[in-house]
Design a protein around this motif. Structure first.
Motif, PDB file in Angstrom:
ATOM      1  N   GLY A  38      13.350  -1.540  -0.678  1.00 35.45           N
ATOM      2  CA  GLY A  38      11.777  -2.043  -1.157  1.00 35.45           C
ATOM      3  C   GLY A  38      11.556  -3.781  -0.274  1.00 35.45           C
ATOM      4  O   GLY A  38      11.551  -4.896  -1.180  1.00 35.45           O
ATOM      5  N   HIS A  39      11.159  -3.714   1.142  1.00 34.03           N
ATOM      6  CA  HIS A  39      11.229  -4.734   2.696  1.00 34.03           C
ATOM      7  C   HIS A  39      10.070  -4.967   2.379  1.00 34.03           C
ATOM      8  O   HIS A  39       8.778  -3.891   2.862  1.00 34.03           O
ATOM      9  CB  HIS A  39      12.189  -5.027   3.551  1.00 34.03           C
ATOM     10  N   ARG A  40       9.246  -5.727   2.359  1.00 32.68           N
ATOM     11  CA  ARG A  40       7.816  -6.654   2.349  1.00 32.68           C
ATOM     12  C   ARG A  40       7.330  -6.640   3.793  1.00 32.68           C
ATOM     13  O   ARG A  40       6.182  -6.056   4.137  1.00 32.68           O
ATOM     14  CB  ARG A  40       7.024  -8.478   1.759  1.00 32.68           C
ATOM     15  N   GLY A  41       8.613  -6.709   4.068  1.00 29.20           N
ATOM     16  CA  GLY A  41       8.348  -7.432   5.478  1.00 29.20           C
ATOM     17  C   GLY A  41       7.284  -5.522   6.545  1.00 29.20           C
ATOM     18  O   GLY A  41       6.789  -5.217   7.281  1.00 29.20           O
ATOM     19  N   LEU A  42       8.371  -4.485   5.962  1.00 33.38           N
ATOM     20  CA  LEU A  42       7.613  -2.989   6.340  1.00 33.38           C
ATOM     21  C   LEU A  42       6.044  -3.204   6.265  1.00 33.38           C
ATOM     22  O   LEU A  42       4.941  -3.204   7.017  1.00 33.38           O
ATOM     23  CB  LEU A  42       8.403  -2.093   5.548  1.00 33.38           C
ATOM     24  N   LEU A  43       5.921  -3.433   5.023  1.00 35.30           N
ATOM     25  CA  LEU A  43       4.434  -3.727   4.131  1.00 35.30           C
ATOM     26  C   LEU A  43       3.157  -4.596   5.662  1.00 35.30           C
ATOM     27  O   LEU A  43       2.219  -4.127   5.731  1.00 35.30           O
ATOM     28  CB  LEU A  43       3.819  -4.003   3.262  1.00 35.30           C
ATOM     29  N   GLU A  44       3.917  -6.116   5.650  1.00 32.59           N
ATOM     30  CA  GLU A  44       2.919  -6.432   6.429  1.00 32.59           C
ATOM     31  C   GLU A  44       3.003  -5.969   7.771  1.00 32.59           C
ATOM     32  O   GLU A  44       2.237  -6.141   8.228  1.00 32.59           O
ATOM     33  CB  GLU A  44       4.040  -8.255   7.184  1.00 32.59           C
ATOM     34  N   ALA A  45       3.846  -5.310   8.363  1.00 31.45           N
ATOM     35  CA  ALA A  45       3.657  -4.728  10.003  1.00 31.45           C
ATOM     36  C   ALA A  45       2.798  -4.085   9.767  1.00 31.45           C
ATOM     37  O   ALA A  45       2.070  -2.640  11.184  1.00 31.45           O
ATOM     38  CB  ALA A  45       5.302  -4.431  10.066  1.00 31.45           C
ATOM     39  N   LEU A  46       2.225  -2.387   8.911  1.00 26.74           N
ATOM     40  CA  LEU A  46       1.682  -1.783   8.830  1.00 26.74           C
ATOM     41  C   LEU A  46      -0.175  -2.212   9.238  1.00 26.74           C
ATOM     42  O   LEU A  46      -0.395  -3.094   9.390  1.00 26.74           O
ATOM     43  CB  LEU A  46       0.806  -1.502   7.717  1.00 26.74           C
ATOM     44  N   PRO A  47      -0.235  -0.924   9.952  1.00 29.23           N
ATOM     45  CA  PRO A  47      -1.667  -1.775  11.243  1.00 29.23           C
ATOM     46  C   PRO A  47      -2.446  -1.909  10.621  1.00 29.23           C
ATOM     47  O   PRO A  47      -2.954  -1.281   9.553  1.00 29.23           O
ATOM     48  CB  PRO A  47      -1.471  -1.145  12.541  1.00 29.23           C
ATOM     49  N   ALA A  48      -3.459  -2.690  11.290  1.00 31.36           N
ATOM     50  CA  ALA A  48      -5.123  -2.174   9.943  1.00 31.36           C
ATOM     51  C   ALA A  48      -6.310  -1.666  11.447  1.00 31.36           C
ATOM     52  O   ALA A  48      -5.229  -1.362  12.179  1.00 31.36           O
ATOM     53  CB  ALA A  48      -5.640  -3.930  11.002  1.00 31.36           C
ATOM     54  N   SER A  49      -6.575  -0.482  10.475  1.00 30.11           N
ATOM     55  CA  SER A  49      -7.824   0.505  11.324  1.00 30.11           C
ATOM     56  C   SER A  49      -8.426   0.651  10.785  1.00 30.11           C
ATOM     57  O   SER A  49      -8.874  -0.210   9.563  1.00 30.11           O
ATOM     58  CB  SER A  49      -6.599   1.762  10.653  1.00 30.11           C
ATOM     59  N   ARG A  50      -9.801   1.164  11.597  1.00 32.38           N
ATOM     60  CA  ARG A  50     -10.773   1.811  11.584  1.00 32.38           C
ATOM     61  C   ARG A  50     -11.295   3.108  11.307  1.00 32.38           C
ATOM     62  O   ARG A  50     -10.845   4.058  11.888  1.00 32.38           O
ATOM     63  CB  ARG A  50     -11.530   1.649  12.429  1.00 32.38           C
ATOM     64  N   PRO A  51     -11.508   3.778  10.678  1.00 32.65           N
ATOM     65  CA  PRO A  51     -12.087   3.445   9.284  1.00 32.65           C
ATOM     66  C   PRO A  51     -10.126   2.263   8.471  1.00 32.65           C
ATOM     67  O   PRO A  51      -9.394   3.136   8.309  1.00 32.65           O
ATOM     68  CB  PRO A  51     -12.238   4.485   8.118  1.00 32.65           C
ATOM     69  N   PRO A  52     -11.100   1.856   7.711  1.00 32.91           N
ATOM     70  CA  PRO A  52      -8.933   1.200   6.939  1.00 32.91           C
ATOM     71  C   PRO A  52      -8.855   2.470   5.732  1.00 32.91           C
ATOM     72  O   PRO A  52      -9.092   2.740   5.687  1.00 32.91           O
ATOM     73  CB  PRO A  52      -9.594  -0.021   5.671  1.00 32.91           C
ATOM     74  N   THR A  53      -7.189   1.487   5.985  1.00 34.88           N
ATOM     75  CA  THR A  53      -6.794   2.377   5.476  1.00 34.88           C
ATOM     76  C   THR A  53      -6.129   2.108   3.649  1.00 34.88           C
ATOM     77  O   THR A  53      -5.581   0.526   4.170  1.00 34.88           O
ATOM     78  CB  THR A  53      -4.982   3.061   6.295  1.00 34.88           C
ATOM     79  N   ALA A  54      -6.319   2.554   2.387  1.00 38.40           N
ATOM     80  CA  ALA A  54      -5.453   1.514   1.445  1.00 38.40           C
ATOM     81  C   ALA A  54      -4.504   1.685   1.333  1.00 38.40           C
ATOM     82  O   ALA A  54      -3.720   2.670   1.218  1.00 38.40           O
ATOM     83  CB  ALA A  54      -6.342   2.503   0.078  1.00 38.40           C
ATOM     84  N   VAL A  55      -3.361   0.679   1.092  1.00 37.56           N
ATOM     85  CA  VAL A  55      -2.605   0.454   0.661  1.00 37.56           C
ATOM     86  C   VAL A  55      -1.327   0.765  -0.199  1.00 37.56           C
ATOM     87  O   VAL A  55      -2.385   0.032  -1.417  1.00 37.56           O
ATOM     88  CB  VAL A  55      -1.885  -0.325   2.069  1.00 37.56           C
ATOM     89  N   PHE A  56      -1.268   1.385  -0.479  1.00 37.69           N
ATOM     90  CA  PHE A  56      -0.566   1.639  -2.235  1.00 37.69           C
ATOM     91  C   PHE A  56       1.070   1.054  -2.438  1.00 37.69           C
ATOM     92  O   PHE A  56       2.177   1.902  -1.087  1.00 37.69           O
ATOM     93  CB  PHE A  56      -0.668   2.706  -3.138  1.00 37.69           C
ATOM     94  N   ALA A  57       1.923   0.511  -3.112  1.00 37.16           N
ATOM     95  CA  ALA A  57       3.641   0.454  -3.129  1.00 37.16           C
ATOM     96  C   ALA A  57       3.895   0.400  -4.516  1.00 37.16           C
ATOM     97  O   ALA A  57       3.753   0.357  -5.395  1.00 37.16           O
ATOM     98  CB  ALA A  57       3.945  -0.742  -2.645  1.00 37.16           C
ATOM     99  N   GLY A  58       5.487   1.522  -4.666  1.00 40.25           N
ATOM    100  CA  GLY A  58       5.514   2.050  -5.692  1.00 40.25           C
ATOM    101  C   GLY A  58       6.564   2.625  -6.159  1.00 40.25           C
ATOM    102  O   GLY A  58       7.703   2.716  -5.138  1.00 40.25           O
ATOM    103  N   GLY A  59       7.309   2.204  -7.267  1.00 41.17           N
ATOM    104  CA  GLY A  59       8.701   1.942  -7.743  1.00 41.17           C
ATOM    105  C   GLY A  59       9.185   0.630  -7.958  1.00 41.17           C
ATOM    106  O   GLY A  59       9.089  -0.626  -7.221  1.00 41.17           O
ATOM    107  N   PRO A  60      10.309   0.668  -8.649  1.00 39.77           N
ATOM    108  CA  PRO A  60      10.962  -0.589  -8.698  1.00 39.77           C
ATOM    109  C   PRO A  60      11.272  -1.290  -8.011  1.00 39.77           C
ATOM    110  O   PRO A  60      12.552  -2.426  -8.515  1.00 39.77           O
ATOM    111  CB  PRO A  60      12.203   0.373  -9.953  1.00 39.77           C
ATOM    112  N   GLY A  61      11.995  -0.641  -6.259  1.00 40.61           N
ATOM    113  CA  GLY A  61      12.965  -1.648  -5.912  1.00 40.61           C
ATOM    114  C   GLY A  61      11.933  -2.622  -4.945  1.00 40.61           C
ATOM    115  O   GLY A  61      11.957  -3.384  -4.234  1.00 40.61           O
TER     116      GLY A  61
END
Ligand code: B12
Length: 313
Positions: free
Chosen positions: A259-282
């Motif tokens: 579960g590395h925060r960096g992966l989520l930070e690197a997600l590209p912004a898109s049009r229309p926007p993508t809602a991002v969800f993180a699940g799991g104890p990691g």
């Protein structure tokens, strides 16, 4: 049917075992709904006669078919439903007992413990047919959320705890995982969409079952998904988001090692926007601002349902 007056009166333990429901459930049905032994003096042990047993069998079948216990008890007590005509008056699952939208803790499934125990026994003896049949039946009867949370999660947690305590049983985890994955795929109705929700495990993450559960539960609610599965390398995930611009992305991490925060930070912004969800104890406690944490299956379905309906999160 043996003669009601002369037939032996059975104690709670025997009736509970025979019907495959918990003794506590029998007492609740008696106390809360009045479905109990005809002759029962306060303070005395409950003793059930043949007619009492027939009523309980009907109550159990109605509840397992998704009828709320209060409603099932009303039918049983009005004597309007005779076991001999079983299935005649109540449409089967497909016929339209609507699945309740998950709202907080699921309605307790009577018998879930026994069913989970039976499943655990079948898994420990590597009886994949029995595991698959049993879980598929629970999915068909109750839908994804109750079947997963109340029947399968306890079995998986127990299998993991056994491995953690003894180092043994990884074969049981593998067998359970394959049966769960097969049953969920067979249960999920096909849903068409040109912009399906994207589901993926974090890089190096091999725990995929919650992803498959979410995909099946979203399909039950009419939402299409595209699942990338286990251990998706970061570049591949970013490429999939850029190429498909999904309305929502869900990423699962079971252990802190993935579960590395960096992966989520690197997600590209898109049009229309993508809602991002993180699940799991990691995942770490502090997630990037644009990422929504989904702590449980119910929470993930609520949050993603709202995002897909375009409502504010
Ligand atoms: C099945 C399994 C495997 C299978 C996975 C197969 C597959 N296709 O998924 C296999 C055998 C491959 C495996 C491998 C490993 N595993 Co494993 N595995 C499990 C097991 C038994 C079930 C996993 C699961 O699906 N859990 C989901 C549910 C059941 O559990 P939960 O996450 O606690 O659920 C809670 C929340 O997440 C939430 N929730 C539940 N479902 C959902 C769904 C959604 C959508 C959401 C949002 C929330 C949610 O509600 C629950 C209650 O709060 C767990 C035991 C466990 N307790 O989970 C061990 C477990 C996760 N594994 C563990 C470990 C250590 C490993 C290995 C490192 C072992 C090894 N040395 O090889 C490897 C790692 C592989 C990798 N790179 O990822 C440990 C992790 C400990 C930790 N540090 O967190 C566990 C906890 C076992 C244990 N008790 O120690 N594993």
């Amino acid at each position: 049917m043996s003669d009601e007056r002369t037939a032996p009166r059975l104690p709670v333990s025997v009736v509970a075992h025979r019907l495959g429901i918990a003794p506590a459930t029998l007492r609740t049905w008696d106390r809360r709904y009045g479905v109990g032994p005809t002759e029962h003096a306060t303070g005395a042990h409950r003793r059930y006669g043949p007619q009492d047993l027939a009523r309980l069998e009907t109550m159990r079948r109605l509840v397992l078919e998704g009828v709320p216990p209060g409603e099932a008890a009303r039918v049983v007590l009005e004597g309007g439903y005779d076991p001999a005509t079983e299935g005649a008056q109540f449409p089967d699952r497909q016929g339209g007992l609507p699945l309740p939208e998950p709202r907080g803790p699921a309605q307790p499934l009577p018998g879930a413990d026994e069913i989970a125990r039976g499943l655990g026994r079948a898994a420990t003896s590597l009886d994949s047919d029995a595991v698959l049949r049993c879980f598929a039946e629970q999915l068909a009867r109750h839908g994804v959320v109750p079947a997963w949370e109340q029947v399968m999660v306890p079995v998986l947690v127990a299998a993991g705890a056994r491995w953690e305590a003894t180092g043994e049983g990884v074969e049981v985890e593998h067998l359970l995982s394959e049966c769960v994955a097969t049953a969920l795929r067979q249960h999920s109705p096909p849903v068409e969409s040109d912009r399906p929700v994207l589901l993926a495990c974090a890089p190096n993450e091999l725990h995929t079952l919650p992803l498959l559960v979410l995909s099946a539960a979203l399909a039950e609610r009419g939402h299409a998904t595209r699942t990338l599965g286990a251990a998706v390398p970061a570049e591949a995930l970013l490429a999939a988001v850029r190429r498909t611009r999904p309305p929502a992305l869900f990423v699962w991490s079971q252990r802190a090692a993935t579960g590395h925060r960096g992966l989520l930070e690197a997600l590209p912004a898109s049009r229309p926007p993508t809602a991002v969800f993180a699940g799991g104890p990691g995942w770490p406690s502090d997630l990037p601002a644009r990422v929504n944490r989904a702590d449980g299956l119910g929470a993930a379905l609520d949050l993603m349902g709202r995002a897909l309906r375009g409502s504010a999160l």
